[in-house]
Design a protein around this motif. Structure first.
Motif, mmCIF file in Angstrom:
data_model
loop_
_atom_site.group_PDB
_atom_site.id
_atom_site.type_symbol
_atom_site.label_atom_id
_atom_site.label_comp_id
_atom_site.label_asym_id
_atom_site.label_seq_id
_atom_site.Cartn_x
_atom_site.Cartn_y
_atom_site.Cartn_z
ATOM 1 N N SER A 102 0.840 -1.212 0.000
ATOM 2 C CA SER A 102 0.000 0.000 0.000
ATOM 3 C C SER A 102 0.868 1.252 0.000
ATOM 4 N N GLU A 103 1.983 1.219 0.719
ATOM 5 C CA GLU A 103 2.890 2.372 0.730
ATOM 6 C C GLU A 103 3.489 2.584 -0.653
ATOM 7 N N GLY A 104 3.893 1.477 -1.288
ATOM 8 C CA GLY A 104 4.452 1.576 -2.633
ATOM 9 C C GLY A 104 3.434 2.083 -3.643
ATOM 10 N N ALA A 105 2.178 1.633 -3.493
ATOM 11 C CA ALA A 105 1.131 2.051 -4.431
ATOM 12 C C ALA A 105 0.806 3.535 -4.316
ATOM 13 N N ASN A 106 1.074 4.141 -3.165
ATOM 14 C CA ASN A 106 0.868 5.585 -3.003
ATOM 15 C C ASN A 106 1.925 6.403 -3.747
ATOM 16 N N ILE A 107 3.088 5.784 -3.986
ATOM 17 C CA ILE A 107 4.220 6.515 -4.561
ATOM 18 C C ILE A 107 4.481 6.150 -6.015
ATOM 19 N N PHE A 108 4.339 4.864 -6.351
ATOM 20 C CA PHE A 108 4.698 4.371 -7.686
ATOM 21 C C PHE A 108 3.501 3.724 -8.375
ATOM 22 N N GLU A 109 3.643 3.615 -9.707
ATOM 23 C CA GLU A 109 2.676 2.848 -10.489
ATOM 24 C C GLU A 109 3.424 2.146 -11.605
ATOM 25 N N VAL A 110 2.813 1.077 -12.100
ATOM 26 C CA VAL A 110 3.426 0.330 -13.204
ATOM 27 C C VAL A 110 3.171 1.092 -14.486
ATOM 28 N N LEU A 172 11.714 -6.781 -12.120
ATOM 29 C CA LEU A 172 12.068 -5.522 -11.457
ATOM 30 C C LEU A 172 11.363 -5.446 -10.107
ATOM 31 N N THR A 173 12.053 -4.864 -9.136
ATOM 32 C CA THR A 173 11.434 -4.592 -7.838
ATOM 33 C C THR A 173 12.006 -3.290 -7.282
ATOM 34 N N ILE A 174 11.262 -2.689 -6.347
ATOM 35 C CA ILE A 174 11.718 -1.438 -5.723
ATOM 36 C C ILE A 174 11.880 -1.657 -4.227
ATOM 37 N N LEU A 175 13.027 -1.258 -3.721
ATOM 38 C CA LEU A 175 13.294 -1.297 -2.284
ATOM 39 C C LEU A 175 13.305 0.134 -1.754
ATOM 40 N N GLN A 176 12.741 0.327 -0.588
ATOM 41 C CA GLN A 176 12.762 1.645 0.054
ATOM 42 C C GLN A 176 13.834 1.647 1.134
ATOM 43 N N VAL A 177 14.717 2.649 1.113
ATOM 44 C CA VAL A 177 15.793 2.745 2.112
ATOM 45 C C VAL A 177 15.245 3.495 3.324
ATOM 46 N N GLU A 178 15.246 2.817 4.479
ATOM 47 C CA GLU A 178 14.722 3.419 5.703
ATOM 48 C C GLU A 178 15.792 4.254 6.398
ATOM 49 N N THR A 179 15.381 5.016 7.403
ATOM 50 C CA THR A 179 16.329 5.905 8.098
ATOM 51 C C THR A 179 17.405 5.132 8.853
ATOM 52 N N ASN A 180 17.113 3.895 9.252
ATOM 53 C CA ASN A 180 18.109 3.088 9.967
ATOM 54 C C ASN A 180 18.971 2.269 9.004
ATOM 55 N N ALA A 181 18.941 2.619 7.731
ATOM 56 C CA ALA A 181 19.741 1.993 6.658
ATOM 57 C C ALA A 181 19.220 0.603 6.275
ATOM 58 N N ARG A 182 18.104 0.171 6.856
ATOM 59 C CA ARG A 182 17.497 -1.071 6.415
ATOM 60 C C ARG A 182 16.639 -0.784 5.182
ATOM 61 N N VAL A 183 16.267 -1.861 4.471
ATOM 62 C CA VAL A 183 15.450 -1.673 3.270
ATOM 63 C C VAL A 183 14.139 -2.438 3.404
ATOM 64 N N THR A 184 13.108 -1.894 2.776
ATOM 65 C CA THR A 184 11.786 -2.526 2.775
ATOM 66 C C THR A 184 11.371 -2.781 1.341
ATOM 67 N N ASN A 185 10.879 -3.986 1.058
ATOM 68 C CA ASN A 185 10.366 -4.298 -0.275
ATOM 69 C C ASN A 185 9.023 -3.609 -0.487
ATOM 70 N N LEU A 186 8.922 -2.806 -1.521
ATOM 71 C CA LEU A 186 7.641 -2.179 -1.848
ATOM 72 C C LEU A 186 6.867 -3.000 -2.874
ATOM 73 N N THR A 187 7.582 -3.867 -3.599
ATOM 74 C CA THR A 187 6.931 -4.737 -4.585
ATOM 75 C C THR A 187 7.638 -6.083 -4.586
ATOM 76 N N ASN A 188 6.971 -7.076 -5.175
ATOM 77 C CA ASN A 188 7.714 -8.284 -5.522
ATOM 78 C C ASN A 188 8.128 -8.113 -6.978
ATOM 79 N N GLY A 189 8.451 -9.203 -7.676
ATOM 80 C CA GLY A 189 9.005 -9.042 -9.014
ATOM 81 C C GLY A 189 7.985 -8.684 -10.092
ATOM 82 N N LEU A 190 8.188 -7.535 -10.717
ATOM 83 C CA LEU A 190 7.391 -7.129 -11.875
ATOM 84 C C LEU A 190 8.005 -7.795 -13.112
ATOM 85 N N LEU A 191 7.230 -8.646 -13.754
ATOM 86 C CA LEU A 191 7.730 -9.388 -14.925
ATOM 87 C C LEU A 191 7.696 -8.529 -16.182
ATOM 88 N N ILE A 192 8.862 -8.468 -16.843
ATOM 89 C CA ILE A 192 8.945 -7.850 -18.178
ATOM 90 C C ILE A 192 9.413 -8.962 -19.114
#
Length: 198
Positions: A102-110, A172-192
């Motif tokens: 849901s967080e990824g969908a607020n920021i990105f779209e396919v 393709l997938t997008i990772l979000q870099v958090e303030t503590n330097a950890r990453v969160t997956n915003l998507t799983n694999g988008l197939l091209i």
């Protein structure tokens, strides 16, 4: 070994004391109570108590060591189970049909025309675009590009598409870099599909 030797030595001493304290009696003499019998009994009791105390001390130490080992094994088991659960959850997410958080969908779209992703609103964090021919995104077979603006996302997508093996599908997938330097997956694999890469 030392306890056995000390116990044997004390026992031998007691036997010698007991034998040495026996009195020879004649028919005319009345039986008398010897102080040696009482002393020998006291010594035997003291030795027995000492052996029991040593046994209790050693047993307590062994039980403490066993308890510590069991606690360490319990912590290891918990860590292994947690790792297995995280791996299973990640695998389940990666093998599912394409989904965006849901967080990824607020920021990105396919964006099928690129193909890839486009930005819906200004970015407030840093992100990583990851591309791979495997939907599991192994480190040895993935390209990771940091982006934080629409133009840097376009550059990241161009890099992924340029370096892709045109005979294979691309994920393709997008990772979000958090303030503590950890990453969160915003998507799983988008197939091209490979046909879209030509």
């Amino acid at each position: 070994m030392k306890i056995i030797f000390k116990t044997s030595l004390l026992f031998t001493t007691l036997v010698v004391l007991t034998l040495g304290c026996k009195e020879t009696k004649t028919a005319q003499e009345k039986p008398s109570t010897s102080r040696c019998d009482t002393n020998a009994s006291t010594i035997v009791n003291a030795v027995t108590l000492r052996v029991m105390q040593n046994t209790l001390t050693n047993t307590t130490k062994i039980l403490g060591d066993i308890n510590n080992t069991l606690q360490n094994m319990d912590r290891m088991n918990s860590a292994v189970l947690n790792t297995m659960q995280v791996s299973a959850d990640t695998l389940k997410m990666l093998t599912a049909p394409f989904v965006m958080s849901s967080e990824g969908a607020n920021i990105f779209e396919v964006n099928s025309s690129l193909p890839g992703f486009s930005i819906k609103q200004p970015l407030t964090k840093k992100y990583i675009l990851v591309s791979s021919t495997s939907r599991f995104f192994p480190d040895t077979n993935s390209i990771k590009t940091l982006f934080f603006t629409p133009s840097s996302l376009s550059s990241a997508l161009q890099r992924a598409l340029t370096n892709a093996d045109k005979s294979k599908n691309l994920y393709l997938t997008i990772l979000q870099v958090e303030t503590n330097a950890r990453v969160t997956n915003l998507t799983n694999g988008l197939l091209i599909k490979s046909s879209q890469l030509h």
